[in-house]
Enzyme design. Sequence first.
Site, PDB file in Angstrom:
ATOM      1  N   VAL A 181      -6.061  19.339  -3.888  1.00 19.77           N
ATOM      2  CA  VAL A 181      -5.771  17.898  -3.828  1.00 19.77           C
ATOM      3  C   VAL A 181      -7.026  17.115  -3.461  1.00 19.77           C
ATOM      4  O   VAL A 181      -7.416  16.177  -4.133  1.00 19.77           O
ATOM      5  CB  VAL A 181      -4.623  17.619  -2.837  1.00 19.77           C
TER       6      VAL A 181
ATOM      7  N   LYS B 222       4.745   8.919   9.737  1.00 18.65           N
ATOM      8  CA  LYS B 222       3.751   7.849   9.497  1.00 18.65           C
ATOM      9  C   LYS B 222       3.700   7.527   8.002  1.00 18.65           C
ATOM     10  O   LYS B 222       3.721   6.362   7.599  1.00 18.65           O
ATOM     11  CB  LYS B 222       2.383   8.317   9.966  1.00 18.65           C
ATOM     12  N   ASN B 223       3.686   8.576   7.169  1.00 19.07           N
ATOM     13  CA  ASN B 223       3.465   8.366   5.730  1.00 19.07           C
ATOM     14  C   ASN B 223       4.711   7.883   5.000  1.00 19.07           C
ATOM     15  O   ASN B 223       4.627   7.488   3.838  1.00 19.07           O
ATOM     16  CB  ASN B 223       2.904   9.637   5.096  1.00 19.07           C
TER      17      ASN B 223
ATOM     18  N   ARG C  42     -11.333   9.046  -2.743  1.00 17.71           N
ATOM     19  CA  ARG C  42     -10.067   8.288  -2.655  1.00 17.71           C
ATOM     20  C   ARG C  42     -10.010   7.143  -3.684  1.00 17.71           C
ATOM     21  O   ARG C  42      -9.912   5.973  -3.339  1.00 17.71           O
ATOM     22  CB  ARG C  42      -9.864   7.744  -1.231  1.00 17.71           C
ATOM     23  N   PRO C  43     -10.116   7.421  -4.970  1.00 18.81           N
ATOM     24  CA  PRO C  43     -10.047   6.356  -5.983  1.00 18.81           C
ATOM     25  C   PRO C  43      -8.671   5.693  -6.034  1.00 18.81           C
ATOM     26  O   PRO C  43      -7.704   6.222  -5.471  1.00 18.81           O
ATOM     27  CB  PRO C  43     -10.319   7.110  -7.293  1.00 18.81           C
TER      28      PRO C  43
ATOM     29  N   ASP D  69      -7.702   4.271  -9.211  1.00 15.56           N
ATOM     30  CA  ASP D  69      -7.558   3.983 -10.653  1.00 15.56           C
ATOM     31  C   ASP D  69      -6.120   4.072 -11.136  1.00 15.56           C
ATOM     32  O   ASP D  69      -5.664   3.269 -11.965  1.00 15.56           O
ATOM     33  CB  ASP D  69      -8.457   4.936 -11.461  1.00 15.56           C
ATOM     34  N   LEU D  70      -5.354   5.018 -10.580  1.00 17.75           N
ATOM     35  CA  LEU D  70      -3.957   5.175 -11.032  1.00 17.75           C
ATOM     36  C   LEU D  70      -3.098   3.990 -10.580  1.00 17.75           C
ATOM     37  O   LEU D  70      -2.224   3.515 -11.318  1.00 17.75           O
ATOM     38  CB  LEU D  70      -3.378   6.488 -10.513  1.00 17.75           C
TER      39      LEU D  70
ATOM     40  N   CYS E 225     -13.210   8.036   2.264  1.00 12.97           N
ATOM     41  CA  CYS E 225     -13.164   8.490   3.659  1.00 12.97           C
ATOM     42  C   CYS E 225     -13.694   9.918   3.653  1.00 12.97           C
ATOM     43  O   CYS E 225     -14.075  10.466   2.638  1.00 12.97           O
ATOM     44  CB  CYS E 225     -11.735   8.423   4.193  1.00 12.97           C
TER      45      CYS E 225
ATOM     46  N   ARG F 152      -4.693   8.156  15.210  1.00 10.97           N
ATOM     47  CA  ARG F 152      -4.242   7.416  14.017  1.00 10.97           C
ATOM     48  C   ARG F 152      -2.907   7.952  13.520  1.00 10.97           C
ATOM     49  O   ARG F 152      -2.110   7.223  12.965  1.00 10.97           O
ATOM     50  CB  ARG F 152      -5.277   7.556  12.896  1.00 10.97           C
TER      51      ARG F 152
ATOM     52  N   ARG G  95      -6.283   3.244   4.586  1.00  7.61           N
ATOM     53  CA  ARG G  95      -6.160   3.246   3.125  1.00  7.61           C
ATOM     54  C   ARG G  95      -4.769   2.847   2.654  1.00  7.61           C
ATOM     55  O   ARG G  95      -4.603   2.172   1.642  1.00  7.61           O
ATOM     56  CB  ARG G  95      -6.517   4.644   2.638  1.00  7.61           C
TER      57      ARG G  95
ATOM     58  N   ASP H 101      -2.259  18.092   3.832  1.00  6.58           N
ATOM     59  CA  ASP H 101      -2.333  17.575   5.211  1.00  6.58           C
ATOM     60  C   ASP H 101      -2.108  18.666   6.254  1.00  6.58           C
ATOM     61  O   ASP H 101      -2.222  18.383   7.449  1.00  6.58           O
ATOM     62  CB  ASP H 101      -1.306  16.460   5.415  1.00  6.58           C
TER      63      ASP H 101
HETATM   64  C1  EPZ Z   1      -1.093  10.239   0.662  1.00  3.87           C
HETATM   65  O1  EPZ Z   1      -2.342   9.648   0.381  1.00  3.87           O
HETATM   66  C2  EPZ Z   1      -1.092  10.498   2.155  1.00  3.87           C
HETATM   67  N1  EPZ Z   1      -1.284   9.241   2.886  1.00  3.87           N
HETATM   68  C3  EPZ Z   1      -2.224  11.454   2.525  1.00  3.87           C
HETATM   69  O2  EPZ Z   1      -2.094  11.733   3.923  1.00  3.87           O
HETATM   70  C4  EPZ Z   1      -2.035  12.746   1.745  1.00  3.87           C
HETATM   71  O3  EPZ Z   1      -3.121  13.614   2.031  1.00  3.87           O
HETATM   72  C5  EPZ Z   1      -1.989  12.444   0.243  1.00  3.87           C
HETATM   73  O4  EPZ Z   1      -0.952  11.490  -0.029  1.00  3.87           O
HETATM   74  C6  EPZ Z   1      -1.725  13.688  -0.586  1.00  3.87           C
HETATM   75  O5  EPZ Z   1      -0.524  14.256  -0.201  1.00  3.87           O
HETATM   76  C7  EPZ Z   1      -0.222   8.406   3.028  1.00  3.87           C
HETATM   77  O6  EPZ Z   1       0.850   8.655   2.535  1.00  3.87           O
HETATM   78  C8  EPZ Z   1      -0.462   7.159   3.844  1.00  3.87           C
HETATM   79  P1  EPZ Z   1      -2.796  10.625  -3.388  1.00  3.87           P
HETATM   80  P2  EPZ Z   1      -2.618   9.032  -1.088  1.00  3.87           P
HETATM   81  O7  EPZ Z   1      -2.960   9.352  -4.128  1.00  3.87           O
HETATM   82  O8  EPZ Z   1      -1.390   8.528  -1.687  1.00  3.87           O
HETATM   83  C9  EPZ Z   1      -6.280  11.403  -6.408  1.00  3.87           C
HETATM   84  C10 EPZ Z   1      -2.766  11.877   6.155  1.00  3.87           C
HETATM   85  O9  EPZ Z   1      -3.484  12.735   6.687  1.00  3.87           O
HETATM   86  N2  EPZ Z   1      -6.087  10.014  -6.833  1.00  3.87           N
HETATM   87  O10 EPZ Z   1      -1.485  11.346  -3.483  1.00  3.87           O
HETATM   88  O11 EPZ Z   1      -3.781   8.106  -0.965  1.00  3.87           O
HETATM   89  C11 EPZ Z   1      -6.787  11.525  -4.980  1.00  3.87           C
HETATM   90  O12 EPZ Z   1      -8.208  11.424  -4.941  1.00  3.87           O
HETATM   91  C12 EPZ Z   1      -3.155  11.315   4.808  1.00  3.87           C
HETATM   92  O13 EPZ Z   1      -1.694  11.447   6.629  1.00  3.87           O
HETATM   93  C13 EPZ Z   1      -6.737   9.572  -7.978  1.00  3.87           C
HETATM   94  O14 EPZ Z   1      -7.474  10.308  -8.611  1.00  3.87           O
HETATM   95  O15 EPZ Z   1      -3.091  10.337  -1.872  1.00  3.87           O
HETATM   96  C14 EPZ Z   1      -6.321  12.908  -4.606  1.00  3.87           C
HETATM   97  O16 EPZ Z   1      -7.231  13.859  -5.100  1.00  3.87           O
HETATM   98  C15 EPZ Z   1      -4.523  11.788   4.359  1.00  3.87           C
HETATM   99  N3  EPZ Z   1      -6.558   8.276  -8.378  1.00  3.87           N
HETATM  100  C16 EPZ Z   1      -4.978  13.036  -5.332  1.00  3.87           C
HETATM  101  O17 EPZ Z   1      -4.998  12.038  -6.360  1.00  3.87           O
HETATM  102  C17 EPZ Z   1      -5.725   7.416  -7.696  1.00  3.87           C
HETATM  103  O18 EPZ Z   1      -5.576   6.251  -8.113  1.00  3.87           O
HETATM  104  C18 EPZ Z   1      -3.754  12.811  -4.463  1.00  3.87           C
HETATM  105  O19 EPZ Z   1      -3.987  11.613  -3.760  1.00  3.87           O
HETATM  106  C19 EPZ Z   1      -5.068   7.889  -6.536  1.00  3.87           C
HETATM  107  C20 EPZ Z   1      -5.256   9.195  -6.133  1.00  3.87           C
END
Ligand code: EPZ
Length: 439
Positions: free
Chosen positions: A339, A32-33, A131-132, A134-135, A126, A409, A102, A317
């Site tokens: 994470v 999915k991801n 889930r910011p 900003d990056l 969620c 989902r 998201r 995950d």
């Molecule tokens: C991806 O989400 C996955 N979703 C998530 O899987 C997974 O848990 C996550 O990566 C971490 O491995 C998809 O790929 C669709 P991140 P993503 O940005 O990209 C912080 C599932 O169950 N962060 O890597 O949204 C964030 O809060 C889902 O399939 C910022 O601070 O996650 C987190 O603490 C759930 N600022 C960390 O980084 C930002 O702009 C990693 O999040 C973005 C993220």
Amino acid sequence: MIGESFYNLKIMDKFIIHKSRLKGSVKISGSKNAALPIMAATLLTDEKCVVSNVPDLMDIRTMIDILAVLGKKITFQDNVLYIESKRKKSYVAPYKLVSTMRASFCCLGPLLAKRKRAKVSLPGGCIIGVRPVDLHIKGLKELGAKIIVDKGYCIGEAKKLQGSHVYLGGVFGSSVLATANVLMAAVLTKGETTIEYAACEPEIEALTLFLKKMGAVVSGEGTPLIKVRGVQSLGGCEFKIIPDRIEAGTFIAASLATDSPLTIKSANPLHLTSIIEASRMMGANITFDEKKNIFVKPKTLKPVNLTTLPYPGFPTDLQAQFMTCLCLTKGISLITEKVYPDRFMHVAELNRMGMSIQRNGPYSIIEGKGKLFGAEVMASDLRASAALVIAGMAAEGKTELLRVYHIDRGYERIEDKLRKLGAKITREKQRKQTKDRRF
Ligand code: EPZ
């Protein structure tokens, strides 16, 4: 009136699960991801893309709806997506769709690069965290995009993007979808772009391979430093989605928790190193053959300490699913969630099944008692739901898991796959009034 419960009439599927022993082999679906950002990447071309081995689940169908709103004509048959462009295009990804999934936020980068403007709803938080984004915004601004946030929407213009050096490290380390968003913008951005502190997940490698098949010039994927040389345009392509490493890890956890030897087919063991290491530390015997079939032979489970980290660390995950396994050991384990520090909604539900897990911030202490007891429990997010299905199969007595739409989902026909392995699990469609104050 304070405390007044509210009634809502919902179609609330639930799972009825009894103690189960599993046997045989299970075929892992496409990731999915990996599929979701690749679907967004088709916005970078008006030519036809054919993407196979796509799992048929709710998030994929949500992304299909979003791409249709953005001007794509999509057919989805036998796990194959045929994606073409319609003449009429929009650059607005609406709240009602983005808020339910998201990952749709990663349409922002390709829309800015290809259509020079975008209006994408902020995804909102969620249950697993704030889930910011900003990056994402910082990286796209670094390439020259003008982005404002207004009334819950990210509104961007990209008249003139220019290659640049983008640093994507955040307080929790790398970001998977921020890397995807910036990468998808950079491939059509004039000049050289380097993305430092990029996510190394296999799903980013898969996205890069897809972009290269479209004609992009990228190197360093799978490492923290990705280099891009922008090109004028990208074409269509054909692509097969990689196996879902989280689904594979979920079935490894199911094998350990129910003490059932399992064979896992069509997975990629090379994407599962941290999970295989953790399982071996817990006492399991795991081997794989040249065809990449994974053979899981559980033994008496031992307590371990697990810390979730960005890839190649132990995946967040799979944290909930492995917490269930640790409940079945006899001893003390510690889980540190680095994470999503709030990703512990499953703790209260496992405590309803006989545990007394103590959560303190990003830490949870699990005193395994060697058994769980069936109860009525509530799914809260996609991976917690899978953990509770596993707990129900390991528990003495009957478990009722409510709100299983969460699991729909991210897992393709999970109850069919489990039943084929001998699990005692049935889905009951519920149409009832619920006094629902918890979620
Ligand atoms: C991806 O989400 C996955 N979703 C998530 O899987 C997974 O848990 C996550 O990566 C971490 O491995 C998809 O790929 C669709 P991140 P993503 O940005 O990209 C912080 C599932 O169950 N962060 O890597 O949204 C964030 O809060 C889902 O399939 C910022 O601070 O996650 C987190 O603490 C759930 N600022 C960390 O980084 C930002 O702009 C990693 O999040 C973005 C993220």
